[in-house]
Design a protein around this motif. Structure first.
Motif, short mmCIF file in Angstrom:
data_model
loop_
_atom_site.label_atom_id
_atom_site.label_comp_id
_atom_site.label_asym_id
_atom_site.label_seq_id
_atom_site.Cartn_x
_atom_site.Cartn_y
_atom_site.Cartn_z
N GLU B 17 0.82 -1.19 0.00
CA GLU B 17 0.00 0.00 0.00
C GLU B 17 0.87 1.26 0.00
OE1 GLU B 17 -3.03 0.18 2.85
OE2 GLU B 17 -3.77 -1.86 2.48
N GLU B 18 0.31 2.29 -0.59
CA GLU B 18 0.98 3.59 -0.55
C GLU B 18 -0.05 4.61 -0.09
OE1 GLU B 18 2.76 3.98 -4.63
OE2 GLU B 18 1.72 2.07 -4.78
N ARG B 19 0.43 5.73 0.39
CA ARG B 19 -0.51 6.73 0.89
C ARG B 19 -0.25 8.09 0.27
NH1 ARG B 19 -4.05 7.04 4.18
NH2 ARG B 19 -4.90 5.29 5.33
N GLY B 20 -1.28 8.91 0.25
CA GLY B 20 -1.14 10.30 -0.16
C GLY B 20 -0.53 10.46 -1.55
N LEU B 21 -1.05 9.69 -2.51
CA LEU B 21 -0.54 9.81 -3.88
C LEU B 21 -1.16 11.04 -4.51
CD1 LEU B 21 -0.41 6.17 -5.08
CD2 LEU B 21 1.36 7.64 -4.17
N HIS B 22 -0.63 12.17 -4.16
CA HIS B 22 -1.19 13.43 -4.58
C HIS B 22 -1.45 13.47 -6.08
CE1 HIS B 22 -2.03 17.29 -2.75
NE2 HIS B 22 -1.77 17.84 -3.93
N SER B 23 -0.50 13.01 -6.84
CA SER B 23 -0.60 13.13 -8.29
C SER B 23 -1.75 12.31 -8.86
CB SER B 23 0.70 12.70 -8.92
OG SER B 23 0.89 11.31 -8.69
N GLU B 24 -2.12 11.24 -8.18
CA GLU B 24 -3.17 10.38 -8.72
C GLU B 24 -4.50 11.10 -8.81
OE1 GLU B 24 -1.68 8.20 -9.85
OE2 GLU B 24 -0.66 6.77 -8.54
N GLY B 25 -4.64 12.13 -7.97
CA GLY B 25 -5.89 12.88 -7.99
C GLY B 25 -6.19 13.48 -9.36
N THR B 26 -5.15 13.76 -10.11
CA THR B 26 -5.38 14.39 -11.41
C THR B 26 -6.18 13.51 -12.35
OG1 THR B 26 -3.25 13.56 -12.19
CG2 THR B 26 -3.28 15.77 -11.26
N LEU B 27 -6.05 12.20 -12.18
CA LEU B 27 -6.81 11.27 -13.00
C LEU B 27 -8.30 11.52 -12.80
CD1 LEU B 27 -6.48 8.76 -14.83
CD2 LEU B 27 -6.74 7.37 -12.79
N LEU B 28 -8.66 11.67 -11.54
CA LEU B 28 -10.06 11.90 -11.18
C LEU B 28 -10.52 13.24 -11.74
CD1 LEU B 28 -12.45 10.80 -9.66
CD2 LEU B 28 -11.54 11.81 -7.57
#
Lengths: 258, 258
Positions: B17-28
């Motif tokens: 698991e990883e946490r706080g993947l800030h960049s992934e939010g851009t997908l959304l």
DNA sequence: CGCATGTTTGAGTTCGTTCAATTAGCGTGG
DNA sequence: CCACGCTAATTGAACGAACTCAAACATGCG
């Protein structure tokens, strides 16, 4: 043997339009309350919604695929269904909607309708302007939540229909549908799950279940022969609910009651 | 001839698991922006959503029918599908969801899941707590509108699948699905409508289209024989889009693009 | 190299379709 | 009250799309 014109509105003649049917709002309230707890303010707001009532003949499309409605239609009385046409003129019915439901709720956020809505019997609709409904959604979270649930339960029913269409036999499909309609009508306060009015022709039934009219007829006869169902005209009586449920592999979980 | 393990995540091994993947939010953000105009504040709020990323093996159910999730799963990378089981062990696949989609968005307002979600390939999901998402929905109307549209477009796709399952031949169903997946992937920025990766086995294809594996195989061969489609392993190349579209009676209106 | 998973092929079968009448129920006009 | 006409339901028979069963073939992987 079938009489679809059971005089829901006089002799089926639309009696024109009426305005400000205050009392009709309670139908909507009752329905939404089953989906989410409402506050007194919510109820008041719902009652104040401008509703334009309109009567429609039986076997009529009241909106068509491609239309861009500016209001949502609540079924006040009667029975409607949604359907989509395919190239060769055949159609697939994708839902049956008794009184209390809002078959084009989605138009609130999607301008273009991707299906048509037709009446099974003479039907009275109550039209609420999108504008008014949107305002409610933004100002009243519980109403927004209830409508959200309405949409999402509907999607769940679509998925279950996909299971029927894709993986169940014609016999199972009919049994499954009869169970579903029974529960839906009972919840809406129109009869009981094992005794209700379902004013469809066998041809409409076939179009909903993805089978031919002839085969629909044979399956219904089979259901009668085994004494599970009595189905005369539009009145359905389920003699053996358990047997019907098993025949259709019907598990009501997908209706998300409660 | 098929390699489903195309190394999406290393050799398919979840890397924990990883946490706080800030960049992934851009997908959304990219996805929601297609559905409704977003304000800068909306984007910022989306970026601040707590996302817990998690990797899953291929061919694994990540949630099951009956579960009561407390977070929504965004597909970050990979491919998932939703399915429902029927009594005799067969199943109906009700959707394919590439990266960018939220296959259990409905759990936000319906506690009990009525379907399972499985992975087609090794997949990384980003989980967002219901609580956080609900807060956004209540404070940011544009985000609420976008999510609402998301749900409602999905319901529209379900209806179109019902049409396929109920009223189209096996050949038409395959053609229709290939068009749909092509457009979906192109919109999401994964390939083009006529050249993309679709990592399904013929058995999964069959379960989505309501046909048998053997028949799915024969139909795919037919599509190849007529030089409309090249489908090797998971890579689909549509040689003649127009022909495929006509074969499947595909009209993209139901996807409500724009 | 051998296993496991997925694809392909053949043959017989079945569920459901299509076509074409026939029968039943009900409203209308005489 | 009855004949006519409409719609819907029912029936029979031939046909066909898709299924099942069972086996063979590929292909990637350890």
């Amino acid at each position: 043997m079938v009489e679809k014109d059971n005089g829901v509105i006089g002799a089926g003649a639309p009696s024109g339009e009426e305005r400000g049917l205050h009392s009709e709002g309670t139908l909507l309230i009752r329905r939404l309350e089953r989906l989410a707890p409402l506050h007194d303010d919510d109820r008041r707001a719902l009652l104040e919604l401008p509703i334009r009532a309109k009567a429609h003949y039986a076997d009529q499309d009241i909106v068509r695929e491609g239309d861009r409605p500016t209001e949502c239609g609540l079924v006040l009385k009667g029975f409607v269904f949604r359907h989509k046409l395919v190239a060769d003129g055949r159609r697939q019915i994708v839902s049956f909607n008794p009184a209390g439901e809002i078959p084009d709720l989605q138009s609130l956020y999607l301008p273009r309708l991707d299906y048509s809505i037709g009446t099974l019997v003479p039907t009275r609709m109550g039209y609420v302007p999108h504008q008014a409904l949107r305002a409610l959604v933004q100002s009243r979270p519980s109403i927004a939540a209830a409508l959200w649930r309405e949409i999402v339960v509907e999607a769940s029913i679509f998925r279950e229909w996909m299971v029927s269409l894709g993986r169940r036999s014609a016999y199972q499909r009919v049994a499954h549908l009869l169970c579903e309609i029974g529960l839906k009508l009972e919840m809406a306060g129109h009869g009981t799950r094992s005794e209700y009015e379902f004013p469809v022709t066998q041809s409409e039934l076939a179009d909903a279940l993805g089978i031919s009219t002839v085969h629909a007829n044979r399956v219904v006869q089979e259901l009668r022969r085994t004494n599970i169902v009595v189905w005369r005209g539009s009145s359905v009586t389920i003699l053996d609910w358990r047997a019907l449920q098993e025949a259709g592999e019907f598990d009501p979980a997908y209706l998300h009651i409660q």
